[in-house]
Design a protein around this motif. Structure first.
Motif, PDB file in Angstrom:
ATOM      1  N   ALA A  14       0.828  -1.209   0.000  1.00  0.00           N
ATOM      2  CA  ALA A  14       0.000   0.000   0.000  1.00  0.00           C
ATOM      3  C   ALA A  14       0.868   1.268   0.000  1.00  0.00           C
ATOM      4  O   ALA A  14       0.692   2.163  -0.837  1.00  0.00           O
ATOM      5  N   ALA A  15       1.818   1.337   0.916  1.00  0.00           N
ATOM      6  CA  ALA A  15       2.631   2.550   1.056  1.00  0.00           C
ATOM      7  C   ALA A  15       3.536   2.747  -0.164  1.00  0.00           C
ATOM      8  O   ALA A  15       3.634   3.852  -0.717  1.00  0.00           O
ATOM      9  N   ASP A  34       9.402  -5.844  -5.771  1.00  0.00           N
ATOM     10  CA  ASP A  34       8.829  -6.659  -4.689  1.00  0.00           C
ATOM     11  C   ASP A  34       9.238  -8.102  -4.937  1.00  0.00           C
ATOM     12  O   ASP A  34       9.308  -8.536  -6.088  1.00  0.00           O
ATOM     13  N   SER A  46      -7.087  -8.208   2.756  1.00  0.00           N
ATOM     14  CA  SER A  46      -7.550  -7.370   3.871  1.00  0.00           C
ATOM     15  C   SER A  46      -9.068  -7.271   3.924  1.00  0.00           C
ATOM     16  O   SER A  46      -9.748  -7.469   2.914  1.00  0.00           O
ATOM     17  N   GLY A  47      -9.531  -6.960   5.132  1.00  0.00           N
ATOM     18  CA  GLY A  47     -10.969  -6.725   5.330  1.00  0.00           C
ATOM     19  C   GLY A  47     -11.827  -7.863   4.807  1.00  0.00           C
ATOM     20  O   GLY A  47     -12.882  -7.617   4.225  1.00  0.00           O
ATOM     21  N   ASN A  52     -10.768  -2.837   4.115  1.00  0.00           N
ATOM     22  CA  ASN A  52     -11.206  -1.684   4.925  1.00  0.00           C
ATOM     23  C   ASN A  52     -10.148  -0.596   4.692  1.00  0.00           C
ATOM     24  O   ASN A  52      -9.182  -0.489   5.421  1.00  0.00           O
ATOM     25  N   THR A 171       9.190 -10.077   6.055  1.00  0.00           N
ATOM     26  CA  THR A 171      10.550 -10.486   6.431  1.00  0.00           C
ATOM     27  C   THR A 171      11.202  -9.665   7.545  1.00  0.00           C
ATOM     28  O   THR A 171      12.129 -10.120   8.186  1.00  0.00           O
ATOM     29  N   PHE A 173      12.840  -7.125   6.678  1.00  0.00           N
ATOM     30  CA  PHE A 173      14.015  -6.631   5.949  1.00  0.00           C
ATOM     31  C   PHE A 173      14.181  -5.119   6.124  1.00  0.00           C
ATOM     32  O   PHE A 173      15.298  -4.607   6.197  1.00  0.00           O
ATOM     33  N   GLU A 337      -2.329  -8.916  12.410  1.00  0.00           N
ATOM     34  CA  GLU A 337      -2.580  -8.052  11.246  1.00  0.00           C
ATOM     35  C   GLU A 337      -1.480  -7.025  11.046  1.00  0.00           C
ATOM     36  O   GLU A 337      -1.276  -6.548   9.933  1.00  0.00           O
ATOM     37  N   GLU A 366       4.072   0.508   7.296  1.00  0.00           N
ATOM     38  CA  GLU A 366       4.105  -0.274   8.542  1.00  0.00           C
ATOM     39  C   GLU A 366       5.501  -0.468   9.112  1.00  0.00           C
ATOM     40  O   GLU A 366       5.658  -0.745  10.301  1.00  0.00           O
ATOM     41  N   GLY A 376      -9.182   0.234   9.414  1.00  0.00           N
ATOM     42  CA  GLY A 376      -8.810   1.023   8.238  1.00  0.00           C
ATOM     43  C   GLY A 376      -7.719   2.035   8.510  1.00  0.00           C
ATOM     44  O   GLY A 376      -7.255   2.717   7.595  1.00  0.00           O
ATOM     45  N   PHE A 379      -4.123   1.194   6.782  1.00  0.00           N
ATOM     46  CA  PHE A 379      -4.006   1.591   5.375  1.00  0.00           C
ATOM     47  C   PHE A 379      -3.911   3.113   5.253  1.00  0.00           C
ATOM     48  O   PHE A 379      -3.152   3.621   4.438  1.00  0.00           O
TER      49      PHE A 379
END
Ligand SMILES: Cc1cc2nc3c(=O)[nH]c(=O)nc-3n(C[C@H](O)[C@H](O)[C@H](O)COP(=O)(O)OP(=O)(O)OC[C@H]3O[C@@H](n4cnc5c(N)ncnc54)[C@H](O)[C@@H]3O)c2cc1C
Length: 393
Positions: A14-15, A34, A46-47, A52, A171, A173, A337, A366, A376, A379
């Motif tokens: 997401a980020a 990735d 998710s959700g 969410n 991970t 990382f 989560e 995160e 939510g 996110f």
């Protein structure tokens, strides 16, 4: 000869994707990599498959961090209404489920498709199945070895998330990269996670597996009013996931299973109406039957209401609305989560997410020591922190 890009982003979650879109829109050449098979895998699951994606009420009060003020700037500059605007422009239908939580009407895949479409528009290059072998400083930028291919970048954005759900490629990382460049990483632990009991506590509760109540669960002064579920290992449900972010080993949590109901008054009234009624029958009118039965049996006064003193009824009320229980642990990163803690905000600029001591190095989402409540918020942090970094990286 090294490949050169302006911005290299590690992690197409997401980020990372939000940052890529914004940097690409500014005309920067952006490569996002990735090691997974697809972008946004956590968005997809998710959700319950509906994502969410934000919360109408998102604000700094919904986040946990060693520095609770750190998230304010990013959350202000790109807030929930900004993200809702993007979702609307893509014609994705959504609804508020409860407590300001916004979900897709259709599928979480729509959010991933929206981000991929925006990345394509911004000419971002997405490369999957790609791992990082090493990172070095090179002049004002970095050289990142992608299993043989050396990529030179001016800005390096670390968006590899936390440690939760290792089966999906999480991970830790990002923490290693932070340490490599001398940034501090705060203690990390599984959060938004079911809590477990030891055998002694669990044995009498086993029959309750699957029973759910609308509870208020507390840890010290922190309280959450949401559903709670008895499981075959302990407790789960939104109120428990929320409190798990505050709970520490050895701590007790308090549970009110009939919040807002004066159980003592209700039982006294039942006794006055029908003294021959059994305690578990009277409780069964207020609580799920299996739970009522267990509380009555455990109270050791499972008899006719007429035979119970006020003191005994008060003890029953306490068992229902002030249950003090000590979880033994949690289900850990396997089901958590999110990861609580992460790259210390002390070393980051709150307006840009750039490392104060390493020009051109950014941490978003995160991996940073900013953790949202359930609903939510996580996110929204990913969108907000990714967006602010994307304005400058
Ligand atoms: C089951 C579940 C349900 C959830 N539901 C919600 C919800 O409904 N609402 C909400 O707000 N939050 C929810 N969350 C939390 C939310 O998914 C995360 O907080 C969010 O995805 C964090 O975004 P991120 O981009 O920082 O990290 P991530 O989305 O985790 O993305 C990190 C990316 O980095 C990649 N990566 C990791 N290590 C490497 C490496 N070494 N090399 C290359 N790539 C790497 C990963 O493959 C991944 O694609 C949920 C989490 C889970 C596990």
């Amino acid at each position: 000869m090294n490949r050169q890009v302006d911005v290299l982003i590690i992690g197409a979650g997401a980020a990372g994707m939000m940052c890529a879109i914004e940097a690409g829109k500014r005309g920067r050449s952006v490569l996002i990599i990735d090691h997974a098979d697809a972008p946004g895998e956590k968005i997809r699951i998710s959700g319950g498959g509906r994502c969410n994606f934000t919360n109408l009420n998102a604000g700094p009060q919904n986040f946990i961090s060693n520095n609770p003020h750190f998230c304010i700037s990013a959350l202000r500059r790109y807030n929930q209404r900004d993200f809702i605007g993007l979702v609307d422009r893509h014609g994705i239908a959504w609804h508020e489920k409860t407590l300001g939580q916004l979900f897709c009407d259709g599928s979480s895949k729509q959010i991933i498709q929206m981000l991929v479409t925006e990345m394509n528009k911004a000419r971002v290059e997405l490369r999957l199945h790609t791992a990082v072998t090493s990172i070095e400083r090179s002049g004002d930028g970095f050289i990142v070895d992608l299993a043989g291919e050396r990529v030179q970048c001016v800005s390096l954005v670390v968006a590899c998330g936390g440690k939760s759900i290792p089966k999906m490629g999480a991970t830790g990382f990002g923490y290693d990269i932070a340490r490599q460049f001398g940034l501090l990483v705060t203690e990390t632990r599984p959060a938004l996670v079911p809590l477990t009991f030891d055998e002694h506590t669990l044995a009498p509760l086993k029959s309750l597996s699957g029973v759910s109540v609308d509870a208020v669960v507390g840890h010290g002064r922190t309280k959450f009013a949401e559903a709670m579920l008895f499981t075959h290992r302990g407790l789960s449900g939104p109120s428990i996931l929320q409190i798990s972010s505050y709970w520490r080993e050895g701590d007790t949590i308090s549970v009110a299973m009939l919040p807002g109901t004066k159980v003592f008054d209700a039982l006294r009234a039942a006794r006055a109406r029908n003294g021959r009624q059994a305690l578990q029958t009277a409780l069964g009118e207020l609580l799920p039957k299996r739970l009522a039965q267990l509380i009555a049996e455990n109270s050791k006064v499972d008899t006719h209401l007429a035979d119970l003193s006020d003191k005994q009824l008060l003890a029953v009320e306490k068992a229902v609305n002030d249950w003090q229980v000590k979880p033994a642990g949690s289900e850990g990163y396997r089901t958590a989560e999110v990861t609580l803690g992460g790259v210390s905000t002390d070393g980051l600029d709150q307006k840009t997410m750039e490392a104060k001591s390493e020009k051109g190095l950014y941490f978003i989402g995160e991996v940073v020591d900013v953790t949202g409540w359930l609903g939510g918020y996580n996110f929204q942090w990913a969108w907000s922190s990714g967006w602010v970094a994307g304005q400058v990286a």
